[in-house]
Design an enzyme around this catalytic site. Structure first.
Site, PDB file in Angstrom:
ATOM      1  CG  ASP A 273      -1.998   1.270   1.412  1.00 21.14           C
ATOM      2  OD1 ASP A 273      -1.462   2.225   0.845  1.00 21.14           O
ATOM      3  OD2 ASP A 273      -2.733   1.202   2.060  1.00 21.14           O
TER       4      ASP A 273
ATOM      5  CE  LYS B  34      -1.520  13.215 -19.252  1.00 22.32           C
ATOM      6  NZ  LYS B  34      -2.720  12.373 -19.589  1.00 22.32           N
TER       7      LYS B  34
ATOM      8  CG  HIS C  25       1.231   8.595 -24.467  1.00 20.72           C
ATOM      9  ND1 HIS C  25       0.423   9.211 -23.318  1.00 20.72           N
ATOM     10  CD2 HIS C  25       0.642   8.109 -25.502  1.00 20.72           C
ATOM     11  CE1 HIS C  25      -0.862   9.141 -24.176  1.00 20.72           C
ATOM     12  NE2 HIS C  25      -0.622   8.485 -25.326  1.00 20.72           N
TER      13      HIS C  25
ATOM     14  CE  LYS D 221       0.156   9.338 -29.457  1.00 25.34           C
ATOM     15  NZ  LYS D 221      -0.696   8.397 -29.508  1.00 25.34           N
TER      16      LYS D 221
ATOM     17  CG  ASP E  60      -6.413  13.321 -19.642  1.00 24.58           C
ATOM     18  OD1 ASP E  60      -5.849  12.767 -18.862  1.00 24.58           O
ATOM     19  OD2 ASP E  60      -7.430  12.711 -20.476  1.00 24.58           O
TER      20      ASP E  60
ATOM     21  CG  HIS F  20      -1.116  14.193 -24.452  1.00 23.18           C
ATOM     22  ND1 HIS F  20      -0.076  13.738 -23.924  1.00 23.18           N
ATOM     23  CD2 HIS F  20      -1.941  13.441 -24.090  1.00 23.18           C
ATOM     24  CE1 HIS F  20      -0.270  12.540 -23.454  1.00 23.18           C
ATOM     25  NE2 HIS F  20      -1.538  12.549 -23.402  1.00 23.18           N
TER      26      HIS F  20
ATOM     27  CE  LYS G  33     -11.128  11.034 -22.163  1.00 25.00           C
ATOM     28  NZ  LYS G  33      -9.912  10.442 -22.882  1.00 25.00           N
TER      29      LYS G  33
HETATM   30  C1  BG6 Z   1      -3.851  10.144 -22.010  1.00 25.52           C
HETATM   31  C2  BG6 Z   1      -5.248  10.580 -21.608  1.00 25.52           C
HETATM   32  O1  BG6 Z   1      -2.882  10.858 -21.656  1.00 25.52           O
HETATM   33  O2  BG6 Z   1      -3.926  10.183 -23.605  1.00 25.52           O
HETATM   34  C3  BG6 Z   1      -6.290  10.033 -22.130  1.00 25.52           C
HETATM   35  O3  BG6 Z   1      -5.151  10.460 -20.046  1.00 25.52           O
HETATM   36  C4  BG6 Z   1      -6.275   9.812 -23.542  1.00 25.52           C
HETATM   37  O4  BG6 Z   1      -7.669  10.483 -21.520  1.00 25.52           O
HETATM   38  C5  BG6 Z   1      -5.039   9.385 -23.912  1.00 25.52           C
HETATM   39  O5  BG6 Z   1      -7.350   8.842 -24.047  1.00 25.52           O
HETATM   40  C6  BG6 Z   1      -4.922   9.655 -25.424  1.00 25.52           C
HETATM   41  O6  BG6 Z   1      -3.683   9.141 -25.880  1.00 25.52           O
HETATM   42  P1  BG6 Z   1      -3.834   8.218 -27.525  1.00 25.52           P
HETATM   43  O7  BG6 Z   1      -1.996   7.814 -27.543  1.00 25.52           O
HETATM   44  O8  BG6 Z   1      -4.706   7.184 -27.531  1.00 25.52           O
HETATM   45  O9  BG6 Z   1      -3.965   9.423 -28.481  1.00 25.52           O
END
Ligand code: BG6
Length: 486
Positions: free
Chosen positions: A92, A146, A176, A180, A233, A238, A338
């Site tokens: 934990d 993140k 991330h 890419k 988010d 991103h 979304k």
């Molecule tokens: C994440 C978000 O960092 O990126 C998510 O927390 C989102 O909400 C995702 O869906 C999108 O990533 P990708 O690589 O699918 O475009």
């Protein structure tokens, strides 16, 4: 094994039985294992609160992670061998006494990497507890997922806690999107070609649009998402990272600090938004029930774990400005949401109109556009005007097209595969530096506060549409349109 890999590695994933670990990290690590890119003496501890024994954990991985391994890369014998690297350690994260169990698992003389794939509320206790249990060695590394905190103050506190125990050269903050392949291609497009550079500025570029749209809703992540919202988010990380790569000056070289130095200059040049700017230049939306690919889907407020009166945005569109000579008066329109009609990550560079048309008034001239599609269809298109064959001078927009899938048929690594290998090899270029996260929060936080002050609820949009109508009005007020509206 890849150059730079340590001989012995203990990778410890906090949140090891969570969604990210199952959907992304373990499938990516499987590929690294399959491609023989992990050290032979490389073990992975998935850390969590559950009471799994080894067999129950492996059954869990089989049901939760295995479906995310692409069939084209799956090999049963290789998968079984990969599973031998995995262990579940019950800890934990908030209980200092539990860390002894992790201490028992960790091996001496082995590179330790602590990957924090938990909610960022746990980052500080985890760092403190690891240190108190004396599990951090001189060369250990820390990876932070993140979003880093929820505002500038919490981001600074997390950074300060990490800094107490790890040198900045051993801290990896992940976004991330930077892993890419197509995002890295953006660097190649900008800095590997000389033709764009002289045009890459005001007034040749009239505006830039960056869209990251998703068809999915919040799914099982309602609890996390409702506290975050689209601005935290997606935009804080991103979208701002994509903006940085589009807007940055050429770095002196491709090393981690040279690239990050240029990105941070962009973040620091973002024009701060006043309350009046926020009200005029930002749009928040929240999806209502609608349909996605022909199927009825519920609205955000009816999703699991979402309070019925939630004020969280699932869509943001905004206009930003980069206050530099290169970008003076060039609006950057950012948009993410979304439950939109298509999954698209796209950068559209809209060039200026021709200064004077020599063609007849019937000939409608369209300004040139460079469309860089990062996902689904990875492509670069340059839209230009051409003469339609035949009598007279009729013009029509046509595309110079480059499709990555036609040119490069080999499998493209998932972002997490690339980033995990960079982490293991100690390469920081594709990770975010401390000052970058803080600069991004400094720009984003006033928008969050402004929304609170204005007290407006997010505007509803039906699932399966491109967001609230106000998003189109935002563009119209600048005399432009989103790409799909053209
Ligand atoms: C994440 C978000 O960092 O990126 C998510 O927390 C989102 O909400 C995702 O869906 C999108 O990533 P990708 O690589 O699918 O475009």
């Amino acid at each position: 094994m890849l150059e730079g890999c340590p001989d012995r590695l203990d990778l410890v994933i906090f949140g090891g039985n969570g969604d990210l670990s199952m959907r992304k990290l373990l499938p990516a690590l499987y590929i690294c294992h399959r491609d023989e890119n992990l050290p032979a003496q490389g073990r992975i501890a998935c850390v969590g609160r559950n009471d799994f024994d080894d067999a129950a954990f492996l059954a869990f991985v089989e049901s939760q992670a295995r479906p995310f391994v692409d069939d084209s890369t799956y090999d049963e014998a290789v998968w079984k061998a990969f599973l031998k690297r995995l262990h579940f350690v019950r800890v934990d994260a908030t209980k200092p006494e539990d860390y002894a169990r992790l201490g028992d698992w960790l091996a001496p003389d082995t590179l330790r990497i602590f990957f924090l794939a938990t909610s960022s509320d746990l980052f500080i206790p985890i760092c403190d507890n690891l240190a108190a249990a004396e599990l951090i060695l001189k060369d250990s590394r820390l990876l932070l997922e993140k979003p880093l905190g929820k505002d500038i103050a919490s981001a600074r506190e997390i950074n300060a806690a990490a800094d107490r125990y790890f040198d900045e050269s051993r801290i990896y903050r992940i976004d991330h999107y930077l892993g890419k392949e197509t995002v890295q291609n953006l660097m190649a497009l900008r800095f590997g070609n000389s033709i764009f550079e002289p045009l890459w500025r005001a007034p040749t570029i009239r505006n830039v649009q960056i869209t990251v749209s998703e068809t999915v809703g919040v799914g099982t992540r309602g609890g996390f998402y409702d506290r975050a919202g689209a601005l935290r988010d997606m935009v804080q990380n991103h979208l701002l990272q994509l903006l940085c790569i589009v807007a940055m000056e050429p770095p002196a070289q491709l090393d981690s600090d040279a690239v990050r130095d240029e990105k941070i200059k962009v973040l620091r040049s973002l024009s701060p938004m006043s309350l009046a700017d926020i009200s005029r230049w930002t749009v928040r939306g929240q999806y209502a029930a609608g349909s996605e690919q022909g199927e009825a889907v519920p609205g955000y407020l009816d999703e699991k774990g979402i309070p019925a009166d939630s004020n969280t945005e699932t869509f943001v569109a905004l206009r930003a400005h980069v206050n530099t000579w290169r970008w003076a008066n060039v609006p950057f329109f950012l948009r993410t949401g979304k439950r939109m009609p298509q999954r698209v990550s796209e950068i559209v560079i809209n060039f200026a109109d021709v200064p004077y048309s020599i063609f007849s008034s019937q000939a409608i001239l369209r300004p040139n556009r460079l469309v860089i599609s990062l996902q689904r269809n990875e492509a670069v298109k340059l839209q230009m005007m051409a003469k339609v064959p035949g009598d007279g001078m009729r013009l029509k927009p046509v595309n110079l097209d480059f499709d990555f899938n036609d040119e490069f048929t080999s499998r493209r690594a998932d972002a997490y595969e690339r980033l995990l290998l960079d982490l293991i090899r100690g390469r920081q270029t594709l990770f975010i530096r401390r000052d970058e996260t803080e600069a991004a929060w400094s720009w984003v936080e006033p928008i969050l506060r402004g929304w609170q002050q204005l007290g407006d609820r997010p505007r509803p949009y039906n699932a399966g549409t491109w967001g609230p109508a106000a998003s189109s009005s935002l563009m119209a007020s600048e005399g432009t349109q989103w790409a799909e509206e053209l």
